[in-house]
Design a protein around this motif. Sequence first.
Motif, PDB file in Angstrom:
ATOM      1  N   UNK A  80       0.875  -1.173   0.000  1.00 44.91           N
ATOM      2  CA  UNK A  80       0.000   0.000   0.000  1.00 44.91           C
ATOM      3  C   UNK A  80       0.910   1.220   0.000  1.00 44.91           C
ATOM      4  N   UNK A  81       0.590   2.171  -0.835  1.00 46.92           N
ATOM      5  CA  UNK A  81       1.414   3.373  -0.910  1.00 46.92           C
ATOM      6  C   UNK A  81       0.908   4.410   0.079  1.00 46.92           C
ATOM      7  N   UNK A  82       1.849   5.077   0.736  1.00 46.67           N
ATOM      8  CA  UNK A  82       1.446   6.196   1.573  1.00 46.67           C
ATOM      9  C   UNK A  82       1.729   7.522   0.856  1.00 46.67           C
ATOM     10  N   UNK A  83       2.047   7.436  -0.445  1.00 46.78           N
ATOM     11  CA  UNK A  83       2.212   8.616  -1.292  1.00 46.78           C
ATOM     12  C   UNK A  83       1.045   8.656  -2.274  1.00 46.78           C
ATOM     13  N   UNK A  84       0.913   7.611  -3.102  1.00 43.08           N
ATOM     14  CA  UNK A  84      -0.245   7.472  -3.986  1.00 43.08           C
ATOM     15  C   UNK A  84      -1.274   6.663  -3.209  1.00 43.08           C
ATOM     16  N   UNK A  85      -2.137   7.334  -2.484  1.00 43.72           N
ATOM     17  CA  UNK A  85      -3.040   6.649  -1.556  1.00 43.72           C
ATOM     18  C   UNK A  85      -4.086   5.778  -2.254  1.00 43.72           C
ATOM     19  N   UNK A  86      -4.149   5.821  -3.589  1.00 42.26           N
ATOM     20  CA  UNK A  86      -5.070   4.948  -4.326  1.00 42.26           C
ATOM     21  C   UNK A  86      -4.424   3.616  -4.683  1.00 42.26           C
ATOM     22  N   UNK A  87      -3.134   3.486  -4.425  1.00 43.15           N
ATOM     23  CA  UNK A  87      -2.396   2.299  -4.851  1.00 43.15           C
ATOM     24  C   UNK A  87      -2.315   1.247  -3.751  1.00 43.15           C
ATOM     25  N   UNK A  88      -2.882   0.090  -4.021  1.00 42.77           N
ATOM     26  CA  UNK A  88      -2.779  -1.065  -3.119  1.00 42.77           C
ATOM     27  C   UNK A  88      -2.910  -2.324  -3.951  1.00 42.77           C
ATOM     28  N   UNK A  89      -2.054  -3.312  -3.655  1.00 40.13           N
ATOM     29  CA  UNK A  89      -2.082  -4.567  -4.408  1.00 40.13           C
ATOM     30  C   UNK A  89      -1.496  -5.693  -3.571  1.00 40.13           C
ATOM     31  N   UNK A  90      -1.847  -6.908  -3.939  1.00 46.92           N
ATOM     32  CA  UNK A  90      -1.284  -8.102  -3.305  1.00 46.92           C
ATOM     33  C   UNK A  90      -0.933  -9.106  -4.396  1.00 46.92           C
ATOM     34  N   UNK A  91       0.188  -9.762  -4.218  1.00 46.92           N
ATOM     35  CA  UNK A  91       0.596 -10.858  -5.104  1.00 46.92           C
ATOM     36  C   UNK A  91       0.574 -12.130  -4.277  1.00 46.92           C
ATOM     37  N   UNK A  92      -0.251 -13.091  -4.678  1.00 46.73           N
ATOM     38  CA  UNK A  92      -0.374 -14.371  -3.990  1.00 46.73           C
ATOM     39  C   UNK A  92       0.269 -15.436  -4.867  1.00 46.73           C
ATOM     40  N   UNK A  93       1.235 -16.148  -4.325  1.00 47.32           N
ATOM     41  CA  UNK A  93       1.960 -17.157  -5.090  1.00 47.32           C
ATOM     42  C   UNK A  93       1.596 -18.549  -4.609  1.00 47.32           C
ATOM     43  N   UNK A  94       1.195 -19.385  -5.561  1.00 44.01           N
ATOM     44  CA  UNK A  94       0.831 -20.782  -5.316  1.00 44.01           C
ATOM     45  C   UNK A  94       1.649 -21.616  -6.294  1.00 44.01           C
ATOM     46  N   UNK A  95       2.655 -22.314  -5.800  1.00 39.18           N
ATOM     47  CA  UNK A  95       3.536 -23.045  -6.708  1.00 39.18           C
ATOM     48  C   UNK A  95       4.204 -22.050  -7.631  1.00 39.18           C
ATOM     49  N   UNK A  96       4.144 -22.285  -8.926  1.00 41.13           N
ATOM     50  CA  UNK A  96       4.751 -21.372  -9.885  1.00 41.13           C
ATOM     51  C   UNK A  96       3.815 -20.288 -10.372  1.00 41.13           C
ATOM     52  N   UNK A  97       2.585 -20.256  -9.863  1.00 41.62           N
ATOM     53  CA  UNK A  97       1.603 -19.283 -10.329  1.00 41.62           C
ATOM     54  C   UNK A  97       1.436 -18.144  -9.334  1.00 41.62           C
ATOM     55  N   UNK A  98       1.402 -16.926  -9.860  1.00 45.25           N
ATOM     56  CA  UNK A  98       1.168 -15.757  -9.023  1.00 45.25           C
ATOM     57  C   UNK A  98      -0.108 -15.076  -9.486  1.00 45.25           C
ATOM     58  N   UNK A  99      -0.967 -14.792  -8.531  1.00 46.17           N
ATOM     59  CA  UNK A  99      -2.233 -14.106  -8.802  1.00 46.17           C
ATOM     60  C   UNK A  99      -2.149 -12.727  -8.151  1.00 46.17           C
ATOM     61  N   UNK A 100      -2.357 -11.672  -8.930  1.00 46.75           N
ATOM     62  CA  UNK A 100      -2.291 -10.310  -8.400  1.00 46.75           C
ATOM     63  C   UNK A 100      -3.695  -9.742  -8.269  1.00 46.75           C
ATOM     64  N   UNK A 101      -3.972  -9.154  -7.106  1.00 49.70           N
ATOM     65  CA  UNK A 101      -5.258  -8.496  -6.881  1.00 49.70           C
ATOM     66  C   UNK A 101      -4.995  -7.048  -6.487  1.00 49.70           C
ATOM     67  N   UNK A 102      -5.954  -6.194  -6.786  1.00 57.02           N
ATOM     68  CA  UNK A 102      -5.826  -4.765  -6.494  1.00 57.02           C
ATOM     69  C   UNK A 102      -7.097  -4.258  -5.834  1.00 57.02           C
ATOM     70  N   UNK A 103      -7.032  -3.044  -5.351  1.00 58.48           N
ATOM     71  CA  UNK A 103      -8.217  -2.386  -4.808  1.00 58.48           C
ATOM     72  C   UNK A 103      -8.712  -2.977  -3.501  1.00 58.48           C
ATOM     73  N   UNK A 104     -10.031  -3.067  -3.378  1.00 63.83           N
ATOM     74  CA  UNK A 104     -10.638  -3.491  -2.107  1.00 63.83           C
ATOM     75  C   UNK A 104     -10.279  -4.928  -1.741  1.00 63.83           C
ATOM     76  N   UNK A 105     -10.139  -5.810  -2.738  1.00 65.12           N
ATOM     77  CA  UNK A 105      -9.742  -7.194  -2.438  1.00 65.12           C
ATOM     78  C   UNK A 105      -8.338  -7.228  -1.843  1.00 65.12           C
ATOM     79  N   UNK A 106      -7.429  -6.434  -2.425  1.00 68.53           N
ATOM     80  CA  UNK A 106      -6.065  -6.355  -1.897  1.00 68.53           C
ATOM     81  C   UNK A 106      -6.073  -5.758  -0.495  1.00 68.53           C
ATOM     82  N   UNK A 107      -6.906  -4.750  -0.272  1.00 65.82           N
ATOM     83  CA  UNK A 107      -6.989  -4.126   1.044  1.00 65.82           C
ATOM     84  C   UNK A 107      -7.460  -5.130   2.094  1.00 65.82           C
ATOM     85  N   UNK A 108      -8.417  -5.983   1.733  1.00 65.68           N
ATOM     86  CA  UNK A 108      -8.910  -6.998   2.668  1.00 65.68           C
ATOM     87  C   UNK A 108      -7.807  -7.997   3.022  1.00 65.68           C
ATOM     88  N   UNK A 109      -7.034  -8.410   2.035  1.00 62.28           N
ATOM     89  CA  UNK A 109      -5.931  -9.342   2.296  1.00 62.28           C
ATOM     90  C   UNK A 109      -4.875  -8.660   3.157  1.00 62.28           C
TER      91      UNK A 109
END
Length: 159
Positions: A80-109
């Motif tokens: 989460x950025x404390x400069x660009x306050x709209x920017x938040x993301x999460x990268x979830x890695x399962x084996x060799x696969x990475x799933x990226x989520x943004x916004x409210x879903x990322x904030x919940x994680x």
Amino acid sequence: MRLGRLTILACSLSLAASATWAAPATTSGSVALALAGVVAPYSPLPAKEKKAVVAFFGGDSNVSYARRIVVTADKVVCRASNVDITSRSCALTFGGNTHTVKGSEANAIYATVALAGVPPDGAAGTIYEALSKLSCTLDPKVIKDKAGGGADCSFEPGN
């Protein structure tokens, strides 16, 4: 001579603190269920198990799934950025696969990882919440008892 001993003591305490921070952690009960609940939708679990986890996390303990469910992730890294306050993301890695989520879903994680006790880290306008080797076990029979049990997670803080 005394300054040398103080320096050695300070270095030793610093190393001990960093080793403690990276030590495996556990959580159980409602926090463990929440952690499994925010990660499971992106995991490679079978559809029936995902549906059961979503139901438990949504407040339905009367799920018709009887076997234990194990939700795992190799890494969860949220920013989460404390400069660009709209920017938040999460990268979830399962084996060799990475799933990226943004916004409210990322904030919940992000918030759930913090709730699980993972200390934040930050650099250059970004605050991180990260964990690795996540393994959450849900026991539907125990969850149905509504006595506070049935969900346990282990993980390593940081990535």
